[in-house]
Design a protein around this motif. Structure first.
Motif, PDB file in Angstrom:
ATOM      1  N   ARG A   6      -2.968  -8.975   3.675  1.00 12.58           N
ATOM      2  CA  ARG A   6      -3.848  -7.777   3.475  1.00 12.58           C
ATOM      3  C   ARG A   6      -4.248  -7.116   4.643  1.00 12.58           C
TER       4      ARG A   6
ATOM      5  N   ARG B  26       4.009  10.288  -1.335  1.00 11.83           N
ATOM      6  CA  ARG B  26       2.714   9.760  -1.176  1.00 11.83           C
ATOM      7  C   ARG B  26       2.981   8.989   0.421  1.00 11.83           C
TER       8      ARG B  26
ATOM      9  N   GLY C 181      -7.833   5.164   5.518  1.00 13.22           N
ATOM     10  CA  GLY C 181      -7.930   4.728   4.062  1.00 13.22           C
ATOM     11  C   GLY C 181      -8.813   5.442   3.155  1.00 13.22           C
TER      12      GLY C 181
ATOM     13  N   VAL D  22      -7.935  -3.838   0.552  1.00 17.43           N
ATOM     14  CA  VAL D  22      -7.240  -3.935   2.071  1.00 17.43           C
ATOM     15  C   VAL D  22      -8.674  -4.058   2.757  1.00 17.43           C
TER      16      VAL D  22
ATOM     17  N   ALA E  48      -1.907  -5.042   6.423  1.00 22.76           N
ATOM     18  CA  ALA E  48      -1.621  -3.899   5.771  1.00 22.76           C
ATOM     19  C   ALA E  48      -2.913  -2.860   6.523  1.00 22.76           C
TER      20      ALA E  48
ATOM     21  N   SER F 156      -8.519   2.532  10.561  1.00 22.86           N
ATOM     22  CA  SER F 156      -7.955   2.193   9.042  1.00 22.86           C
ATOM     23  C   SER F 156      -9.008   2.581   7.969  1.00 22.86           C
TER      24      SER F 156
ATOM     25  N   LEU G  78       1.219  -1.263  -1.433  1.00 19.45           N
ATOM     26  CA  LEU G  78      -0.235  -0.479  -1.703  1.00 19.45           C
ATOM     27  C   LEU G  78       0.510   0.934  -1.501  1.00 19.45           C
TER      28      LEU G  78
ATOM     29  N   LEU H  33      -1.611   4.267  -1.237  1.00 23.40           N
ATOM     30  CA  LEU H  33      -2.862   4.486  -0.352  1.00 23.40           C
ATOM     31  C   LEU H  33      -3.722   5.675  -0.779  1.00 23.40           C
ATOM     32  N   GLU H  34      -4.892   5.261  -1.654  1.00 23.09           N
ATOM     33  CA  GLU H  34      -5.828   6.149  -2.113  1.00 23.09           C
ATOM     34  C   GLU H  34      -6.872   5.401  -1.953  1.00 23.09           C
TER      35      GLU H  34
ATOM     36  N   TYR I 102      -7.531   1.237  -1.432  1.00 22.99           N
ATOM     37  CA  TYR I 102      -7.934   0.870  -0.089  1.00 22.99           C
ATOM     38  C   TYR I 102      -9.397  -0.097  -0.319  1.00 22.99           C
TER      39      TYR I 102
ATOM     40  N   CYS J  87       2.656   5.229   1.134  1.00 22.29           N
ATOM     41  CA  CYS J  87       2.732   3.825   0.737  1.00 22.29           C
ATOM     42  C   CYS J  87       2.986   2.852   1.883  1.00 22.29           C
TER      43      CYS J  87
ATOM     44  N   ILE K  85      -2.288   0.609   8.620  1.00 18.87           N
ATOM     45  CA  ILE K  85      -2.714   1.816   7.873  1.00 18.87           C
ATOM     46  C   ILE K  85      -3.433   2.461   9.293  1.00 18.87           C
TER      47      ILE K  85
END
Length: 284
Positions: free
Chosen positions: A236, A153, A88, A185, A239, A84, A174, A176-177, A181, A155, A243
């Motif tokens: 969170r 993107r 991330g 997260v 998530a 992750s 979220l 993701l960038e 992150y 997401c 990821i």
């Protein structure tokens, strides 16, 4: 922790040097070491003398974590938090060498791994070719599922619902960038229900769990070192897991992934479907 904001759908980081992390495994309780090094064409996983791309390894998500299985049957357990952090932050060109049966649990989230990645890497313009999902996919049933939809993107939308009123129903959206992150997260810790703990340990699981690396939810309240980091830390963390589990595809995703009351098994089932559609691993 400062991080560059991405102006495009993805930002990438390249390791400038390797690093190692040591700690107990969350389930085995045994000493484990992870060494991360830069490489071309990653991410690669090395264990017991064997090395393969993530995208070609078998996947098992039925044991309270995500395991990667080599062709001879041996596996590396609980890979999701480490992966992750890499996904991330956009660090794909890596070789991960694991000593021991699983990844070290570290802080029970992705913060320490993310800090090491940031310390030992720099922004770079190159990365694996993203996979753009062309049509929706879904695994699971009406009450528990993971679905992926085409997007420009990566997401994620996660929904959790637990009988315990201390968690209840929580949702997180979220895009993701790296900045999002790290801020939203990476610090969310794994958690367990106190009523399940004895049964888990009887099965040889959660032997390395403690309040230093997990949140414990019981009838008497929530036990966590320093208290909860967010009121919705539970979703969170889900998530964070999602990821990390989708790193199994082996390259970035252009997709909006929606997980409702899901877990590692469903996450990895979706990853397998995405692998098949993406045509396998393509290096950077």
């Amino acid at each position: 922790m400062a991080v560059e904001r991405s102006s495009g759908p993805f930002s990438f980081r390249c390791l400038t040097e390797g690093f190692s992390l040591r700690g107990v495994g969350l389930h085995s309780g045994r000493d484990c070491v992870l060494t991360v090094e830069p490489c071309d064409g990653g991410p690669l996983l090395r264990h017991e003398g064997a090395e393969m791309p993530l995208s070609r390894l078998g996947l098992v998500g039925t044991g309270r974590g995500s395991d990667y299985v080599f062709p001879d049957g041996h596996r590396v357990r609980t890979c999701e938090h480490v992966l992750s952090a890499l996904v991330g932050l956009g660090a794909w060109g890596v070789r991960m060498t694991v000593e021991g049966p699983e990844m070290p649990a570290l802080d029970g989230c992705a913060q320490r791994m993310a800090e090491c990645v940031m310390e030992h890497s720099e922004p770079c313009g190159a990365g694996p070719e993203p996979f753009a999902l062309a049509a929706p996919l879904r695994v699971g049933d009406e009450s528990r599922f993971v679905a992926a939809f085409p997007s420009s993107r990566f997401c994620v939308t996660c929904v959790v619902r637990y009988e315990s009123p201390l968690i209840g129903t929580q949702m997180l959206d979220l895009v993701l960038e790296p900045g999002a992150y790290l801020e939203q997260v990476a610090r969310a810790r794994t958690f367990a229900m106190e009523a399940e703990l004895e049964a888990l340990r009887a099965r040889g699981m959660a032997l390395g769990g403690s309040l230093d690396n997990a949140v414990l939810v019981g009838s008497g309240g929530i036990r966590a070192s320093g208290g909860l980091r967010w009121p919705d830390e539970f979703v969170r963390h889900k998530a964070l897991d999602l990821i990390g589990d989708l790193a199994a595809v082996g390259r970035p995703l252009c997709a909006h992934v929606v997980a409702v009351r899901a877990g590692h098994e469903l996450h990895l089932r979706l990853a397998e479907r995405l692998r098949a559609l993406s045509g396998g691993h393509r290096g950077s």
